[in-house]
Design a protein around this motif. Structure first.
Motif, PDB file in Angstrom:
ATOM      1  N   GLN A   1       0.848  -1.197   0.000  1.00 43.52           N
ATOM      2  CA  GLN A   1       0.000   0.000   0.000  1.00 43.52           C
ATOM      3  C   GLN A   1       0.876   1.237   0.000  1.00 43.52           C
ATOM      4  N   VAL A   2       0.553   2.188  -0.883  1.00 40.69           N
ATOM      5  CA  VAL A   2       1.301   3.434  -0.954  1.00 40.69           C
ATOM      6  C   VAL A   2       1.098   4.195   0.342  1.00 40.69           C
ATOM      7  N   PRO A   3       2.177   4.652   0.971  1.00 42.03           N
ATOM      8  CA  PRO A   3       2.037   5.312   2.273  1.00 42.03           C
ATOM      9  C   PRO A   3       1.156   6.556   2.261  1.00 42.03           C
ATOM     10  N   LEU A   4       1.319   7.402   1.242  1.00 48.37           N
ATOM     11  CA  LEU A   4       0.592   8.669   1.222  1.00 48.37           C
ATOM     12  C   LEU A   4       0.125   8.979  -0.195  1.00 48.37           C
ATOM     13  N   VAL A   5      -1.136   9.305  -0.366  1.00 44.99           N
ATOM     14  CA  VAL A   5      -1.675   9.666  -1.668  1.00 44.99           C
ATOM     15  C   VAL A   5      -2.458  10.964  -1.532  1.00 44.99           C
ATOM     16  N   GLU A   6      -2.016  11.968  -2.297  1.00 45.85           N
ATOM     17  CA  GLU A   6      -2.637  13.279  -2.209  1.00 45.85           C
ATOM     18  C   GLU A   6      -3.624  13.501  -3.341  1.00 45.85           C
ATOM     19  N   SER A   7      -4.542  14.424  -3.114  1.00 52.05           N
ATOM     20  CA  SER A   7      -5.471  14.866  -4.152  1.00 52.05           C
ATOM     21  C   SER A   7      -5.994  16.240  -3.768  1.00 52.05           C
ATOM     22  N   GLY A   8      -6.657  16.891  -4.728  1.00 53.31           N
ATOM     23  CA  GLY A   8      -7.331  18.141  -4.415  1.00 53.31           C
ATOM     24  C   GLY A   8      -6.682  19.398  -4.938  1.00 53.31           C
ATOM     25  N   SER A  30      -0.530   6.739  11.750  1.00 47.40           N
ATOM     26  CA  SER A  30      -0.308   6.719  13.193  1.00 47.40           C
ATOM     27  C   SER A  30       1.021   7.352  13.595  1.00 47.40           C
ATOM     28  N   SER A  31       1.742   7.896  12.617  1.00 44.33           N
ATOM     29  CA  SER A  31       3.003   8.572  12.913  1.00 44.33           C
ATOM     30  C   SER A  31       2.796   9.689  13.922  1.00 44.33           C
ATOM     31  N   TYR A  32       3.834  10.005  14.644  1.00 42.20           N
ATOM     32  CA  TYR A  32       3.722  11.065  15.653  1.00 42.20           C
ATOM     33  C   TYR A  32       3.322  12.393  15.038  1.00 42.20           C
ATOM     34  N   CYS A  33       3.841  12.654  13.844  1.00 36.15           N
ATOM     35  CA  CYS A  33       3.606  13.971  13.248  1.00 36.15           C
ATOM     36  C   CYS A  33       3.290  13.833  11.764  1.00 36.15           C
ATOM     37  N   LEU A  34       2.273  14.548  11.327  1.00 40.38           N
ATOM     38  CA  LEU A  34       1.904  14.635   9.917  1.00 40.38           C
ATOM     39  C   LEU A  34       2.004  16.092   9.495  1.00 40.38           C
ATOM     40  N   GLY A  35       2.508  16.317   8.297  1.00 41.00           N
ATOM     41  CA  GLY A  35       2.696  17.693   7.891  1.00 41.00           C
ATOM     42  C   GLY A  35       2.443  17.945   6.419  1.00 41.00           C
ATOM     43  N   TRP A  36       2.344  19.202   6.090  1.00 40.72           N
ATOM     44  CA  TRP A  36       2.248  19.659   4.702  1.00 40.72           C
ATOM     45  C   TRP A  36       3.430  20.579   4.409  1.00 40.72           C
ATOM     46  N   PHE A  37       4.040  20.362   3.274  1.00 37.89           N
ATOM     47  CA  PHE A  37       5.130  21.197   2.795  1.00 37.89           C
ATOM     48  C   PHE A  37       4.767  21.696   1.407  1.00 37.89           C
ATOM     49  N   ARG A  38       5.455  22.735   0.954  1.00 36.20           N
ATOM     50  CA  ARG A  38       5.226  23.216  -0.408  1.00 36.20           C
ATOM     51  C   ARG A  38       6.528  23.698  -1.013  1.00 36.20           C
ATOM     52  N   SER A 106      13.601  15.154   8.436  1.00 37.05           N
ATOM     53  CA  SER A 106      13.232  14.166   9.451  1.00 37.05           C
ATOM     54  C   SER A 106      12.075  13.281   9.009  1.00 37.05           C
ATOM     55  N   TYR A 107      11.365  13.665   7.954  1.00 35.42           N
ATOM     56  CA  TYR A 107      10.187  12.916   7.530  1.00 35.42           C
ATOM     57  C   TYR A 107      10.585  11.718   6.671  1.00 35.42           C
ATOM     58  N   ASN A 108       9.996  10.569   6.954  1.00 33.49           N
ATOM     59  CA  ASN A 108      10.342   9.337   6.261  1.00 33.49           C
ATOM     60  C   ASN A 108       9.406   8.998   5.109  1.00 33.49           C
ATOM     61  N   TYR A 109       8.228   9.574   5.085  1.00 31.74           N
ATOM     62  CA  TYR A 109       7.261   9.253   4.039  1.00 31.74           C
ATOM     63  C   TYR A 109       6.744  10.543   3.404  1.00 31.74           C
ATOM     64  N   TRP A 110       6.642  10.507   2.078  1.00 31.47           N
ATOM     65  CA  TRP A 110       6.191  11.683   1.333  1.00 31.47           C
ATOM     66  C   TRP A 110       5.160  11.277   0.295  1.00 31.47           C
ATOM     67  N   GLY A 111       4.177  12.155   0.095  1.00 33.06           N
ATOM     68  CA  GLY A 111       3.258  11.977  -0.999  1.00 33.06           C
ATOM     69  C   GLY A 111       3.893  12.424  -2.303  1.00 33.06           C
ATOM     70  N   GLN A 112       3.150  12.241  -3.382  1.00 38.46           N
ATOM     71  CA  GLN A 112       3.696  12.521  -4.708  1.00 38.46           C
ATOM     72  C   GLN A 112       3.651  14.002  -5.053  1.00 38.46           C
ATOM     73  N   GLY A 113       2.896  14.775  -4.294  1.00 39.71           N
ATOM     74  CA  GLY A 113       2.782  16.211  -4.551  1.00 39.71           C
ATOM     75  C   GLY A 113       1.586  16.529  -5.432  1.00 39.71           C
ATOM     76  N   THR A 114       0.985  17.669  -5.183  1.00 33.81           N
ATOM     77  CA  THR A 114      -0.145  18.133  -5.983  1.00 33.81           C
ATOM     78  C   THR A 114       0.004  19.629  -6.234  1.00 33.81           C
ATOM     79  N   GLN A 115      -0.242  20.044  -7.468  1.00 32.28           N
ATOM     80  CA  GLN A 115      -0.021  21.440  -7.864  1.00 32.28           C
ATOM     81  C   GLN A 115      -1.199  22.313  -7.437  1.00 32.28           C
ATOM     82  N   VAL A 116      -0.872  23.437  -6.848  1.00 27.22           N
ATOM     83  CA  VAL A 116      -1.846  24.477  -6.537  1.00 27.22           C
ATOM     84  C   VAL A 116      -1.409  25.748  -7.245  1.00 27.22           C
ATOM     85  N   THR A 117      -2.283  26.305  -8.061  1.00 28.73           N
ATOM     86  CA  THR A 117      -1.975  27.526  -8.799  1.00 28.73           C
ATOM     87  C   THR A 117      -3.026  28.577  -8.470  1.00 28.73           C
ATOM     88  N   VAL A 118      -2.565  29.730  -8.005  1.00 30.82           N
ATOM     89  CA  VAL A 118      -3.470  30.819  -7.642  1.00 30.82           C
ATOM     90  C   VAL A 118      -3.194  31.988  -8.572  1.00 30.82           C
TER      91      VAL A 118
END
Length: 120
Positions: A1-8, A30-38, A106-118
């Motif tokens: 199973q893919v650890p992280l899958v982003e959408s939106g 269940s990781s101690y910390c979940l985050g968003w980066f850009r 420090s983060y061990n798992y990353w999603g594939q990334g999703t583009q946001v354009t404003v």
């Protein structure tokens, strides 16, 4: 199973809203910390928001009051609710798990990334 899958991601005019989703496997959620980066074009990746297992949240100064990082434990899903978007919010947004705060390396798992354009 893919650890992280982003959408939106997508395109929106300034002042608009978007909600990003990040579905995690049970172990990564269940990781101690979940985050968003850009990462904006030509820029280094930066931390946007994180939440830990105690429910503590923190936000980058540039997004405080405009972004929120709720999560749904029943769905193993982390969200990034983005309101009052600005052109400078344009970036590829990635969720991350099993790390500490805004410490990117420090983060061990990353999603594939999703583009946001404003647009202005």
């Amino acid at each position: 199973q893919v650890p992280l899958v982003e959408s939106g991601g997508g395109s929106v005019q300034a002042g608009g809203s978007l909600r990003l989703s990040c579905v995690a496997s049970a172990n990564t959620y269940s990781s101690y910390c979940l985050g968003w980066f850009r990462q904006a074009p030509g820029e280094e990746r930066e931390g946007v928001a994180f939440i830990d297992n105690d429910g503590y949240t923190n936000y980058a100064d540039s997004v405080k009051g405009r972004l929120a990082i709720p999560k749904d434990d029943a769905k193993n899903t982390l969200y990034l609710q983005m309101n009052s978007l600005k052109p400078q919010d344009t970036a590829v947004y990635s969720c991350a798990a099993d790390g500490v705060g805004f410490v990117e390396y420090s983060y061990n798992y990353w999603g594939q990334g999703t583009q946001v354009t404003v647009s202005s």
